[in-house]
Enzyme design. Structure first.
Site, PDB file in Angstrom:
ATOM      1  N   GLU A  94     -31.365  30.187 -21.016  1.00  0.00           N
ATOM      2  CA  GLU A  94     -32.589  29.575 -20.145  1.00  0.00           C
ATOM      3  C   GLU A  94     -32.064  28.671 -19.303  1.00  0.00           C
ATOM      4  O   GLU A  94     -31.047  28.135 -19.437  1.00  0.00           O
ATOM      5  CB  GLU A  94     -33.460  29.155 -21.116  1.00  0.00           C
ATOM      6  CG  GLU A  94     -34.155  30.187 -21.927  1.00  0.00           C
ATOM      7  CD  GLU A  94     -35.313  29.824 -22.927  1.00  0.00           C
ATOM      8  OE1 GLU A  94     -36.294  30.432 -22.887  1.00  0.00           O
ATOM      9  OE2 GLU A  94     -35.224  28.562 -23.394  1.00  0.00           O
ATOM     10  N   CYS A 125     -25.697  27.903 -29.491  1.00  0.00           N
ATOM     11  CA  CYS A 125     -24.899  26.673 -29.541  1.00  0.00           C
ATOM     12  C   CYS A 125     -24.294  26.362 -31.081  1.00  0.00           C
ATOM     13  O   CYS A 125     -25.167  26.813 -31.844  1.00  0.00           O
ATOM     14  CB  CYS A 125     -25.807  25.185 -29.446  1.00  0.00           C
ATOM     15  SG  CYS A 125     -25.132  23.808 -29.394  1.00  0.00           S
ATOM     16  N   SER A 180     -23.551  16.217 -20.335  1.00  0.00           N
ATOM     17  CA  SER A 180     -24.139  15.697 -21.972  1.00  0.00           C
ATOM     18  C   SER A 180     -23.502  16.372 -22.954  1.00  0.00           C
ATOM     19  O   SER A 180     -23.339  17.624 -22.893  1.00  0.00           O
ATOM     20  CB  SER A 180     -25.632  15.876 -21.713  1.00  0.00           C
ATOM     21  OG  SER A 180     -26.164  15.264 -23.005  1.00  0.00           O
ATOM     22  N   CYS A 240     -36.445  18.899 -23.052  1.00  0.00           N
ATOM     23  CA  CYS A 240     -35.268  18.632 -23.967  1.00  0.00           C
ATOM     24  C   CYS A 240     -35.376  19.243 -25.539  1.00  0.00           C
ATOM     25  O   CYS A 240     -36.639  19.061 -26.306  1.00  0.00           O
ATOM     26  CB  CYS A 240     -34.784  17.263 -24.217  1.00  0.00           C
ATOM     27  SG  CYS A 240     -34.739  16.641 -22.731  1.00  0.00           S
TER      28      CYS A 240
HETATM   29  N1  SAH Z   1     -25.264  19.552 -26.189  1.00  0.00           N
HETATM   30  C1  SAH Z   1     -25.389  18.640 -25.504  1.00  0.00           C
HETATM   31  C2  SAH Z   1     -26.593  19.041 -24.290  1.00  0.00           C
HETATM   32  C3  SAH Z   1     -27.857  19.504 -24.804  1.00  0.00           C
HETATM   33  S1  SAH Z   1     -29.047  18.808 -25.541  1.00  0.00           S
HETATM   34  C4  SAH Z   1     -25.886  17.321 -25.836  1.00  0.00           C
HETATM   35  O1  SAH Z   1     -25.966  17.474 -27.121  1.00  0.00           O
HETATM   36  O2  SAH Z   1     -25.964  16.431 -25.440  1.00  0.00           O
HETATM   37  C5  SAH Z   1     -29.723  17.664 -24.244  1.00  0.00           C
HETATM   38  C6  SAH Z   1     -30.500  16.577 -24.539  1.00  0.00           C
HETATM   39  O3  SAH Z   1     -31.656  16.937 -25.395  1.00  0.00           O
HETATM   40  C7  SAH Z   1     -29.585  15.747 -25.790  1.00  0.00           C
HETATM   41  O4  SAH Z   1     -29.478  14.618 -25.422  1.00  0.00           O
HETATM   42  C8  SAH Z   1     -30.377  15.895 -27.086  1.00  0.00           C
HETATM   43  O5  SAH Z   1     -30.192  14.784 -27.855  1.00  0.00           O
HETATM   44  C9  SAH Z   1     -31.807  16.062 -26.625  1.00  0.00           C
HETATM   45  N2  SAH Z   1     -32.630  16.776 -27.660  1.00  0.00           N
HETATM   46  C10 SAH Z   1     -32.565  17.689 -28.368  1.00  0.00           C
HETATM   47  N3  SAH Z   1     -33.732  18.085 -29.171  1.00  0.00           N
HETATM   48  C11 SAH Z   1     -34.456  17.317 -28.741  1.00  0.00           C
HETATM   49  C12 SAH Z   1     -35.986  17.075 -29.029  1.00  0.00           C
HETATM   50  N4  SAH Z   1     -36.412  17.992 -29.950  1.00  0.00           N
HETATM   51  N5  SAH Z   1     -36.767  16.340 -28.514  1.00  0.00           N
HETATM   52  C13 SAH Z   1     -36.110  15.390 -27.467  1.00  0.00           C
HETATM   53  N6  SAH Z   1     -34.652  15.582 -27.063  1.00  0.00           N
HETATM   54  C14 SAH Z   1     -33.867  16.408 -27.757  1.00  0.00           C
END
Ligand code: SAH
Length: 357
Positions: free
Chosen positions: A93, A113, A203, A345
């Site tokens: 996506e 992932c 990130s 996110c």
């Molecule tokens: N694997 C990388 C990039 C993908 S996640 C990383 O961990 O940074 C992108 C962002 O979304 C991250 O900061 C993560 O903490 C946040 N995230 C993941 N699940 C979420 C949720 N349910 N609500 C809000 N943010 C979330």
């Protein structure tokens, strides 16, 4: 399954080497890359200044369209989410977030992932494979095609183009650093996308040795770290990566990054009710941020699959922000975009028929 390598994966030197191999002139590399990245063509046949025989050679060896759009959905707030199918039949996506004439694309870097964070839906898919650089670039190019077709305009009234890239879609970008580095170099290249370093943000959940590698490679991007908690015990329970690289190690890598790049780091911080969104958590966050050149990007928890985790109330969020701001730490709140189409996110996941995720 075997499929042709995506031609957009190759850098200029590799394209030149291939051209020599097939008895063609290396100067064609610049022309070909211009078609691929500036004009963003959909087929080899559109490369008008390339002789048909060479177009045929390319078509025999490379894919020019590795992703096919399965569908896209438009949120009430203008955010668009695409579901793409890869050549080997996997799904990823991509999300486009418009804001004030800027168009940010949140790209996936892997199919699924492996990090297994408790609050993130992508984790439930498991890990399948890394995306090629060409596939990641195609995510961006597909969004440009959409912007063109939908007649959206930029601030100057010209056809809108993607302006910012955030590597925050499915996957852990630093576990696919080779390809992410390639993508950033192609985006940064003045002859190709000409995107400034500040417009690209990678990130990571906190893969410490890879943060060092990012600095060694001088990858043209900014760095965001999904800190999410300042407490090792809790962070390990929701982000297994913390068991290998706990907060102290992560902060050492952050300090080294700041020292060597002279850039700041962004801490992403998911606000979870009674856990990470409390006065005590704010205090701890201040302790970690105060001595460092960092900014905080707070994200209110979006609905995931863990019924024990809840979003804080608006008041709790305000109190948290106020406490951190009072200590003169820069903190912004990321507005949830595209929640209605599960594009926010932590909400990206592809569900096969009958599969639970
Ligand atoms: N694997 C990388 C990039 C993908 S996640 C990383 O961990 O940074 C992108 C962002 O979304 C991250 O900061 C993560 O903490 C946040 N995230 C993941 N699940 C979420 C949720 N349910 N609500 C809000 N943010 C979330």
């Amino acid at each position: 399954m075997q499929w042709n390598r995506n031609i957009r994966t190759l850098n200029n030197d590799e394209l030149k080497a291939w051209l020599r191999e097939v008895d063609e002139k290396p100067f064609r590399a610049d022309q070909i890359q211009n078609w691929l990245f500036c004009r963003q063509v959909k087929s080899f046949d559109e490369m008008l200044n390339i002789p048909p025989a060479l177009r045929q050679k390319m078509a025999n060896q490379f894919a020019i369209r590795g992703l096919t759009e399965d569908k896209h959905m438009v949120s009430v707030d203008g955010t668009v989410k695409w579901l793409f199918k890869t050549e080997d039949d996997h799904h990823i996506e991509t999300v486009m977030i418009p804001a004030n004439g800027r168009y940010s694309v949140c790209v996936s870097t892997q199919v699924g992932c492996a990090m297994n964070c408790a609050f993130c839906r992508t984790a439930k898919m498991g890990f399948t494979r890394n995306l090629e650089a060409g596939e990641i670039l195609e995510e961006i190019i597909n969004v440009n095609w959409y912007l063109q077709e939908s007649g959206l305009l930029d601030e100057e009234g010209k056809t809108a183009q993607v302006t910012n890239i955030i590597f925050m879609g499915m996957g852990e970008p630093l576990n696919n650093l080779e390809n992410v580095h390639r993508v950033c170099c192609t985006l940064h290249n003045q002859k190709l996308f000409n995107m400034g370093r500040k417009r690209m943000t990678v990130s990571t959940s906190g893969i410490v040795p890879k943060i060092k590698e990012l600095v060694d490679r001088n990858t043209p991007c900014c760095l965001a770290i999904s800190l999410n908690s300042t407490n090792n015990e809790y962070r390990s329970s929701v982000m297994p990566v913390n068991k290998t690289w706990p907060i102290e190690k992560l902060l050492e890598a952050v300090d080294e990054y700041i020292r060597r790049t002279d850039n700041y780091v962004t801490f992403e911080f998911v606000l979870i009710q009674n856990i990470t969104c409390t006065p005590r958590a704010a205090k701890e966050l201040i302790r970690i941020c105060a001595p460092r050149r960092v900014k905080v990007n707070a994200i209110v928890l979006n609905d995931g699959d863990d019924p024990t985790l809840h979003a804080p109330t608006a008041e709790e969020v305000e109190d948290f922000l106020a406490a951190v701001r009072a200590a003169e730490i820069q903190i912004t709140i990321r507005n949830a975009r595209g929640r209605d189409i599960l594009a926010a996110c932590g909400q990206l996941a592809y569900k096969k028929e009958g599969q639970k995720c």
